[in-house]
Design a protein around this motif. Structure first.
Motif, PDB file in Angstrom:
ATOM      1  N   SER A 197       1.186  -1.198  -0.117  1.00  0.00           N
ATOM      2  CA  SER A 197       0.228  -0.266   0.138  1.00  0.00           C
ATOM      3  C   SER A 197       0.953   1.312   0.105  1.00  0.00           C
ATOM      4  O   SER A 197       0.299   2.434  -1.057  1.00  0.00           O
ATOM      5  N   LEU A 204       1.973   7.467  -6.767  1.00  0.00           N
ATOM      6  CA  LEU A 204       1.413   8.608  -6.985  1.00  0.00           C
ATOM      7  C   LEU A 204       2.380   9.677  -6.321  1.00  0.00           C
ATOM      8  O   LEU A 204       1.950  10.633  -7.201  1.00  0.00           O
ATOM      9  N   LEU A 268      -7.018  -1.294 -10.391  1.00  0.00           N
ATOM     10  CA  LEU A 268      -5.751   0.191 -10.131  1.00  0.00           C
ATOM     11  C   LEU A 268      -4.805   0.203 -11.116  1.00  0.00           C
ATOM     12  O   LEU A 268      -5.416   1.778 -11.540  1.00  0.00           O
TER      13      LEU A 268
ATOM     14  N   PHE B  56      -5.614  -1.639   1.728  1.00  0.00           N
ATOM     15  CA  PHE B  56      -4.818  -1.898   1.462  1.00  0.00           C
ATOM     16  C   PHE B  56      -5.008  -0.213  -0.050  1.00  0.00           C
ATOM     17  O   PHE B  56      -4.904   0.596  -0.683  1.00  0.00           O
ATOM     18  N   ALA B  57      -5.757  -1.089  -1.156  1.00  0.00           N
ATOM     19  CA  ALA B  57      -6.578  -0.633  -2.368  1.00  0.00           C
ATOM     20  C   ALA B  57      -6.940   0.665  -2.011  1.00  0.00           C
ATOM     21  O   ALA B  57      -7.281   1.401  -3.039  1.00  0.00           O
ATOM     22  N   SER B  59      -6.346   3.067   0.093  1.00  0.00           N
ATOM     23  CA  SER B  59      -5.836   4.480   0.461  1.00  0.00           C
ATOM     24  C   SER B  59      -5.448   5.487  -1.424  1.00  0.00           C
ATOM     25  O   SER B  59      -5.935   6.082  -1.292  1.00  0.00           O
ATOM     26  N   PRO B  60      -5.104   4.763  -2.570  1.00  0.00           N
ATOM     27  CA  PRO B  60      -4.765   5.460  -3.624  1.00  0.00           C
ATOM     28  C   PRO B  60      -6.110   5.771  -3.986  1.00  0.00           C
ATOM     29  O   PRO B  60      -7.097   6.863  -4.258  1.00  0.00           O
ATOM     30  N   ILE B  61      -7.331   5.006  -3.766  1.00  0.00           N
ATOM     31  CA  ILE B  61      -8.522   5.820  -4.069  1.00  0.00           C
ATOM     32  C   ILE B  61      -9.301   6.396  -3.573  1.00  0.00           C
ATOM     33  O   ILE B  61      -9.656   7.750  -4.627  1.00  0.00           O
TER      34      ILE B  61
END
Lengths: 461, 135
Positions: A197, A204, A268, B56-57, B59-61
């Protein structure tokens, strides 16, 4: 050499722009630029197995590499942007920044942050985040600095009436994005989000630093300087706003494309691929707008040196974004990931695009800041041609090196084979880098002589 | 039938056609987009619930949604405050401001690149050749 890069002695309202501060920002930027070039040269020498600092731990190649990248991002680009903003925002809004004393404080504090980062990296205190290696104790200081920058510049923008010019939209967004991006990248993986994560957040951060800090400031400045140098408005203000809002909505998800083929969920990764291709469409609208603006005045690229720097940067920008749209596809990524292709891409972005724009701005503004013309027009031309030529050779060379390395690795040959196979490319890269450094030495010497000459000139400001 | 009645009838047909085209395009674009987004969202929820590390996916979302939501609000605010009404005006006002600054005539300038004098500025620029020589 351009007429536009000469001093024309226009009257100027000193209450609006603090010319001395703009000049100091530029001088600080140029100083860190020189440090970064030295770091790049040492890394290039290391790769051709001729490291002059062999055995000195404090000056080991890994640390110099971080000095090279951090000095470019925070020393050169940030200082040059801040100087340019101190010129552009008061002139666009017709209001000075919120507090001039605060501006000087920020100037001093920012130099401290950059110097402390360099010292921290040399002493082995780097944070484990690419392009965010600033030691952890500096991060809160840097964030306070970024917040103060936002407050200082947002005050005049907030007082502006009526529909805003696109440059101000870009600047406003950049102040918010830069603060958030810096906080996200430097704090989340360090304290709260670990493992894969944290990796996703780091992805990013790396890309948002380019897309949400450097890009909006760079394009905002281009939308300001290009029309005033060409003496005609931007081709379509409506299209420029499409570019701005497109960046706002499509860019933030791009960063994951740095980590394709990792344990990050595929949806993602696919999202990042699609968002990256979408950004290419946005970029196309921006590039069309600028080429629509220069349509009919193409000779300015020959006669006007700042315009030449700007438009060369725009061509490189389009190439780099096109590269980006290709290299985020999974097939292409499998070949070039971790190779020198990426290094060539990064140099094209940071030097070929944003540094070219900032050098163009300096070429235009420095005569106006110091009150006299450039010492040598020929040196200005040498600066351009050595920089552009050297970079082009380096970009092509590293692109080829990257593809060779990718195929070496795919063939499962021993690692040493790929290193030996890269040597010819790294030797060419060294000479391309020397050409770039030669160009900058012309610039530094020209700047020094111009500043010396300006002391004797009658300031007409 | 008088000319004005004919014109009204043509205008009404044109409006109807525009509505049909807009509606058709909206359906053609929105349905697959919503289906795509919806299915991906369901996949995301399943991942979050099913995998111990799936969170964990988020957080970017969440980062993306927060950033985008802020800009969506800003976009709405800008629209309702007329920022896009006379969309080409600021580019003329900016150039005129620069011209006056270079001429040292800052005293008469009152606001910013988005000032209400944009139309005057545009008229002033229209008197000049479209491509001014680089001075």
């Amino acid at each position: 050499m351009s007429d536009a890069a000469t001093y024309v002695g226009e009257p100027f309202d000193d209450k609006l722009v603090d010319r001395k501060l703009v000049l100091w920002y530029f001088l600080a930027a140029v100083t860190f630029f020189a440090v970064s070039l030295l770091g790049g040269l040492l890394m290039a020498l290391q790769l051709v197995r001729w490291n002059p600092l062999q055995g000195i731990e404090l000056l080991s190649p890994g640390r110099w590499r971080m000095i090279h990248t951090n000095a470019i991002a925070y020393g050169w680009l940030a200082n040059a942007f801040l100087g340019s903003l101190h010129w552009a925002i008061p002139r666009l809004t017709l209001r000075p920044v919120a507090n001039k004393a605060l501006s000087w404080f920020i100037f001093g504090a920012w130099q401290f942050v950059v110097l402390a980062t360099a010292v921290g990296i040399l002493l082995g205190e780097a944070q484990g985040l690419e392009w965010g290696e600033t030691p952890v104790w500096i991060d809160p200081l840097a964030l306070v600095g970024l917040f103060l920058v936002a407050v200082n510049f947002m005050a005049p923008i907030a007082q502006a009436r009526g529909p805003l010019y696109v440059t101000l939209w870009y600047f406003m967004a950049a102040f918010v994005w830069t603060f958030l991006t810096y906080a996200m990248g430097n704090l989340l993986p360090e304290y709260w989000v670990s493992g894969t994560s944290g990796g996703a957040i780091a992805g990013l951060f790396i890309h948002d630093l380019v897309g949400l800090f450097v890009t909006p400031l760079g394009w905002g400045l281009m939308y300001y300087f290009v029309p005033i140098l060409l003496k005609k408005p931007i081709w379509s203000h409506g299209l420029s706003l499409v570019g701005f809002w497109g960046l706002a909505f499509f860019y933030p998800l791009n960063g994951i494309h740095h980590f394709l083929y990792t344990p990050i969920p595929m949806f993602l990764q696919y999202g990042a691929v699609i968002a990256t291709v979408a950004v290419e469409l946005v970029v196309t609208t921006v590039v069309i707008n600028f080429f629509g603006t220069i349509w009919g005045s193409g000779r300015a690229v020959v006669t006007n040196l700042p315009i030449r720097w700007f438009y060369t940067g725009m061509v490189f920008y389009f190439i780099t974004c096109l590269q980006c749209a290709m290299q985020v596809t999974l097939t292409f990524q499998a070949l070039i990931h971790f190779t020198d292709w990426v290094v060539g891409h990064a140099h094209l972005v940071m030097f070929g695009v944003f540094s070219f724009w900032l050098i163009g701005i300096m070429t235009y503004l420095i005569p106006r800041l110091v009150g006299c013309d450039w010492y040598s027009r020929e040196l200005c031309e040498w600066h351009y041609w050595l920089s552009a030529g050297g970079l082009l050779v380096m970009f092509v060379d590293l692109g080829l090196a990257g593809m060779f390395q990718g195929y070496f690795w795919a063939s499962l040959l021993p690692w040493d084979v790929s290193v030996d196979g890269s040597q010819p490319f790294w030797i060419v890269r060294l000479f391309a880098g020397l050409a770039i450094i030669g160009g900058q030495l012309c610039f530094f010497y020209n700047l020094y002589r111009t500043l010396t000459a300006s002391r004797g000139a009658t300031a007409h400001v | 039938m008088s000319n004005s009645v004919l014109a009204d009838s043509n205008a009404s047909q044109s409006t109807r056609l525009r509505r049909w085209v807009t509606g058709g395009l909206a359906i053609a674009i929105l349905i697959p987009s919503l289906w795509g987004f919806g299915s991906k969202f369901v996949e995301f929820i399943a991942l979050y619930r099913g995998d111990a590390d799936g969170a964990f996916a988020i957080s970017p979302i969440v980062n993306y949604l927060l950033a985008s939501f802020g800009f969506l609000c800003l976009f709405g605010w800008a629209t309702f405050h007329g920022m896009f009404r006379d969309i080409e005006a600021p580019k003329y006002a900016m150039l005129e401001t620069e011209r006056q600054l270079d001429a040292g005539a800052t005293g008469g300038l009152s606001a910013s690149v988005g000032v209400g004098c944009a139309s005057t500025v545009r008229l002033a620029l229209a008197d000049k050749p479209p491509v001014a020589p680089i001075a």
